[in-house]
Design a protein around this motif. Structure first.
Motif, PDB file in Angstrom:
ATOM      1  N   ASN A 247       0.796  -1.222   0.000  1.00 24.11           N
ATOM      2  CA  ASN A 247       0.000   0.000   0.000  1.00 24.11           C
ATOM      3  C   ASN A 247       0.832   1.277   0.000  1.00 24.11           C
ATOM      4  N   GLU A 248       1.891   1.276   0.814  1.00 24.41           N
ATOM      5  CA  GLU A 248       2.663   2.503   0.973  1.00 24.41           C
ATOM      6  C   GLU A 248       3.369   2.941  -0.312  1.00 24.41           C
ATOM      7  N   LEU A 249       3.455   2.058  -1.295  1.00 24.86           N
ATOM      8  CA  LEU A 249       4.105   2.462  -2.556  1.00 24.86           C
ATOM      9  C   LEU A 249       3.143   3.209  -3.485  1.00 24.86           C
ATOM     10  N   GLU A 250       1.898   3.254  -3.094  1.00 27.11           N
ATOM     11  CA  GLU A 250       0.872   3.933  -3.906  1.00 27.11           C
ATOM     12  C   GLU A 250       0.910   3.523  -5.376  1.00 27.11           C
ATOM     13  N   LEU A 251       0.823   2.224  -5.587  1.00 26.06           N
ATOM     14  CA  LEU A 251       0.820   1.686  -6.942  1.00 26.06           C
ATOM     15  C   LEU A 251      -0.606   1.705  -7.482  1.00 26.06           C
ATOM     16  N   PRO A 252      -0.751   1.719  -8.816  1.00 25.07           N
ATOM     17  CA  PRO A 252      -2.117   1.656  -9.361  1.00 25.07           C
ATOM     18  C   PRO A 252      -2.809   0.365  -8.927  1.00 25.07           C
ATOM     19  N   LYS A 253      -4.144   0.414  -8.860  1.00 25.46           N
ATOM     20  CA  LYS A 253      -4.887  -0.699  -8.273  1.00 25.46           C
ATOM     21  C   LYS A 253      -5.204  -1.830  -9.253  1.00 25.46           C
ATOM     22  N   ASN A 254      -5.283  -1.515 -10.528  1.00 24.07           N
ATOM     23  CA  ASN A 254      -5.787  -2.559 -11.438  1.00 24.07           C
ATOM     24  C   ASN A 254      -4.696  -3.201 -12.294  1.00 24.07           C
ATOM     25  N   VAL A 255      -3.667  -3.721 -11.639  1.00 28.77           N
ATOM     26  CA  VAL A 255      -2.590  -4.372 -12.376  1.00 28.77           C
ATOM     27  C   VAL A 255      -2.675  -5.876 -12.163  1.00 28.77           C
ATOM     28  N   ILE A 256      -2.762  -6.634 -13.281  1.00 30.90           N
ATOM     29  CA  ILE A 256      -2.768  -8.093 -13.160  1.00 30.90           C
ATOM     30  C   ILE A 256      -1.638  -8.692 -13.986  1.00 30.90           C
ATOM     31  N   ASP A 257      -1.002  -7.856 -14.821  1.00 35.26           N
ATOM     32  CA  ASP A 257       0.023  -8.359 -15.721  1.00 35.26           C
ATOM     33  C   ASP A 257       1.401  -8.269 -15.074  1.00 35.26           C
ATOM     34  N   LEU A 258       2.146  -9.362 -15.204  1.00 38.55           N
ATOM     35  CA  LEU A 258       3.443  -9.464 -14.549  1.00 38.55           C
ATOM     36  C   LEU A 258       4.444  -8.422 -15.072  1.00 38.55           C
ATOM     37  N   TYR A 259       4.460  -8.207 -16.373  1.00 36.38           N
ATOM     38  CA  TYR A 259       5.438  -7.264 -16.952  1.00 36.38           C
ATOM     39  C   TYR A 259       5.119  -5.843 -16.554  1.00 36.38           C
ATOM     40  N   GLU A 260       3.830  -5.544 -16.565  1.00 32.66           N
ATOM     41  CA  GLU A 260       3.409  -4.213 -16.135  1.00 32.66           C
ATOM     42  C   GLU A 260       3.799  -4.015 -14.662  1.00 32.66           C
ATOM     43  N   ALA A 261       3.596  -5.042 -13.856  1.00 36.66           N
ATOM     44  CA  ALA A 261       3.937  -4.962 -12.433  1.00 36.66           C
ATOM     45  C   ALA A 261       5.430  -4.692 -12.260  1.00 36.66           C
ATOM     46  N   LYS A 262       6.232  -5.406 -13.023  1.00 37.90           N
ATOM     47  CA  LYS A 262       7.680  -5.237 -12.920  1.00 37.90           C
ATOM     48  C   LYS A 262       8.072  -3.797 -13.265  1.00 37.90           C
ATOM     49  N   ASP A 263       7.555  -3.278 -14.383  1.00 38.50           N
ATOM     50  CA  ASP A 263       7.916  -1.911 -14.801  1.00 38.50           C
ATOM     51  C   ASP A 263       7.511  -0.890 -13.752  1.00 38.50           C
ATOM     52  N   LEU A 264       6.309  -1.058 -13.221  1.00 43.28           N
ATOM     53  CA  LEU A 264       5.833  -0.107 -12.207  1.00 43.28           C
ATOM     54  C   LEU A 264       6.711  -0.146 -10.959  1.00 43.28           C
TER      55      LEU A 264
END
Ligand code: ADP
Ligand code: ADP
Ligand code: MG
Ligand code: MG
Lengths: 274, 284
Positions: A247-264
């Motif tokens: 939570n503390e990283l304030e990442l977007p909420k609707n990520v399900i893709d692994l590559y997108e997660a890595k980049d973020l």
């Protein structure tokens, strides 16, 4: 196109398996139906090829009401792969199993040969051409059932739990195939418990609970919503679980893709770590 | 103590021309949670059939090499004797259930062992509750769904309280939450009662975190055998098409792009989230 208009369905035993179900599947759409055991997923998809007819409401396939037509006439348009392949397989060899429907639909000998060979090689079953389906492993039998339907290239494809017993490589192949089907404007409906597979595909997702549809939307919106998922006994995919603990990283909420997660994560952490 | 051991085990099904198992040598220790995975058709089910003596007593064929399970040579002990030591939950539960009620199916093994009535009652109820089907106990196993049948098969094995439980893709028909709960129950029994667990699974996202030991099969051979973190963290494992947990993949991808999150390969979302939180903690 499949139109489900306020459908209710009650089994002769009195179980009310569908209640007020309404939605439309457009041509070329890819839909995953998820939800707890007994929610009515299989009952719902059996309405798409006329195996079951609604007790209330209507189901139309390409404008034709299923109540007014036979399973046989819908069969060629709508291919259906059952959850348990043992309920579908009956031939003595894998090859005959795949050829069976093609013969039934009156394809020419040459075409049948070509299609059977294609399906055998696509699903990596070539070496079992002459083997009895009942000698094969659970996952392989599932692929035989799939091959026998893919062989006649139906417009609409219904797959009940297609990833059971499949390894990662087979699932990836299935995903590629579905994408290819979509480019041909074919419609694919899968029923599945495989959250990670759905996260990789990001189709439209329908969540069911107790005979009703409780959520309908893009995979990344539905699968990233743990409260909605919990109502349907679906556990969020791993990427969502990871992000929800950060939570503390304030990442977007609707990520399900692994590559997108890595980049973020890289973007966020580079700043922090410097 | 080693509880399952095979030495150069090879097996050919009746009428088969090529061996289905090829020179398999593995050791599983008592109390371990061992995970067997590998491509579809890699003979995971076949090796399970060896663990409780179904091979070679039911499936005849040709068995070579050695196999010892719970200090017994399975080729020399009939399956009903092995059943005291090893419970097997089949991939397709329908083939395992035959009694008139769920309760009777779950009690069947205990009756065979001649367990006294009162004790049997307790064990059956305990197993039905653990598997989450106590309320269904009087129904026929043939009028329930595939997912519920899987629970019955699991309960039947739990009731026996064997030393070893072998589960072959035991939750494939269950919804994700139910599957998660079943794995938690099995993990709990492993930790609290010391029951050795051998689990066959493709979906490592759900199960890798429980494993002490992983065995990867390929075409009837063992191609990897050892510590789950080492094996699932290795590039070569991903390349043979094993479904590596997303948490582990993310760890590898971040490392490749220069973000190293320590030396312990994570197997679950909790573990990687923990490492990420550590990484952003202000250093003093
Ligand atoms: N042939 C049948 N006869 C009576 N009830 C059934 C039959 N098939 C399913 N049901 C019941 O209908 C409900 C929905 O079942 P199903 O569509 O199989 O659910 P799902 O596929 O979501 O697990 C359940 O309560 C189930 O017990
Ligand atoms: N009863 C049998 N008779 C002959 N061959 C069999 C039998 N059962 C399995 N096999 C062979 O073993 C292969 C699958 O092995 P299996 O252990 O079921 O794989 P997995 O569980 O890894 O998917 C089949 O393709 C078939 O060649
Ligand atoms: Mg179903
Ligand atoms: Mg198997």
């Amino acid at each position: 196109m499949i139109e489900v208009q306020d459908v209710g369905f009650t089994y002769p035993s009195g179980v009310e398996a569908l209640r007020g179900v309404a939605f439309t599947v457009n041509n070329g759409e890819f839909i995953a139906i998820m939800g707890q055991n007994g929610a009515g997923k299989t009952t719902l998809v059996k309405h798409f090829n006329g195996l079951l007819k609604p007790s209330i409401g209507r189901v139309l396939v390409d404008g034709i009401e299923t109540k007014k037509t036979s399973v046989a006439s819908l069969a060629k348009k709508v291919g259906f792969v059952f959850q348990n392949p043992d309920h579908q397989l009956f031939s003595e060899t894998v090859e005959e199993e795949i050829a069976f429907a093609l013969k039934n639909f009156g394809f020419e000998e040459e075409t049948i040969k070509k299609r059977v060979t294609w399906a055998l090689s696509f699903l990596e079953l070539k070496k079992y051409r002459k083997t009895s389906p009942f000698m094969l492993s659970g996952g392989e039998r599932k692929r035989v059932a799939l091959a026998s339907v893919l062989a006649w290239n139906p417009e609409i494809l219904i797959l009940d739990e297609p990833t059971i017993g499949q390894d990662y490589k087979q699932k990836e192949k299935l995903r590629q195939f579905i994408l290819q089907m979509q480019t041909q404007e074919k419609t694919i409906v899968i029923v599945t418990h495989d959250v990670e597979f759905v996260a990789e595909c990001n189709p439209r997702v329908l969540l069911m609970t107790e005979g009703r549809i409780v959520a309908d939307g893009q995979g990344k919106n539905i699968l990233a919503n743990p409260e909605v998922l919990a109502k349907s006994s679906v556990v969020p995919p791993q990427v969502v679980q990871i992000f929800s603990r950060l939570n503390e990283l304030e990442l977007p909420k609707n990520v399900i893709d692994l590559y997108e997660a890595k980049d973020l994560l890289l973007k966020k952490l580079e700043k922090r770590l410097r | 103590m080693v509880i399952i051991e095979t030495k150069n085990l090879s097996y050919t099904y009746p009428g088969g021309t090529k061996p289905s198992l090829n020179d398999v040598s593995i050791k599983i220790k008592a109390g371990e949670f061992a995970l067997i995975t590998g491509s579809s058709g890699s003979r995971k089910t076949t090796i399970c059939r060896c663990f409780n003596g179904l091979i070679p007593h039911f499936y005849k064929g040709e068995l070579e090499g050695e196999i010892r399970v719970a200090d017994k040579d399975t080729t020399k002990h009939p399956t009903f004797e092995m059943a005291k030591e090893v419970g097997l939950v089949f991939q397709n539960p329908e083939n395992q259930l035959f009694a008139l009620s769920i309760e009777k199916d779950v009690a069947f093994g205990l009756e065979n062992l001649g367990v006294p009535r009162e004790k049997m009652r307790q064990r059956v109820d305990w197993a039905l509750k653990l598997a989450g089907i106590y309320d269904l106990r009087e129904r026929s196993p043939h009028e329930i769904s595939g997912g519920q049948q899987q629970r019955v098969a699991i309960a039947a094995v739990l009731a026996m309280q064997p030393k070893i439980i072998v589960l072959d893709e035991p939750t494939s028909f269950l919804d994700p939450l139910s599957a998660k709960k079943i794995f938690e129950v099995i993990h709990d029994l492993n930790r609290k009662l010391g029951i050795t667990v051998v689990l066959v699974e493709h979906r490592l996202d759900l199960t890798a975190k429980y494993a002490d030991h992983i065995i990867i099969m390929d075409k009837g051979r063992v191609c990897q055998d050892g510590n789950p973190r080492t094996i699932l963290g290795a590039e070569s494992t991903r390349l043979i098409g094993v479904g590596i947990p997303k948490a582990t993949l993310l760890f590898q991808m971040l490392a490749k792009d220069g973000l190293k999150l320590g030396s312990v390969v994570p197997l679950s979302s909790d573990e990687i989230a923990q490492s990420l939180l550590e990484a952003i903690k202000p250093h003093d």
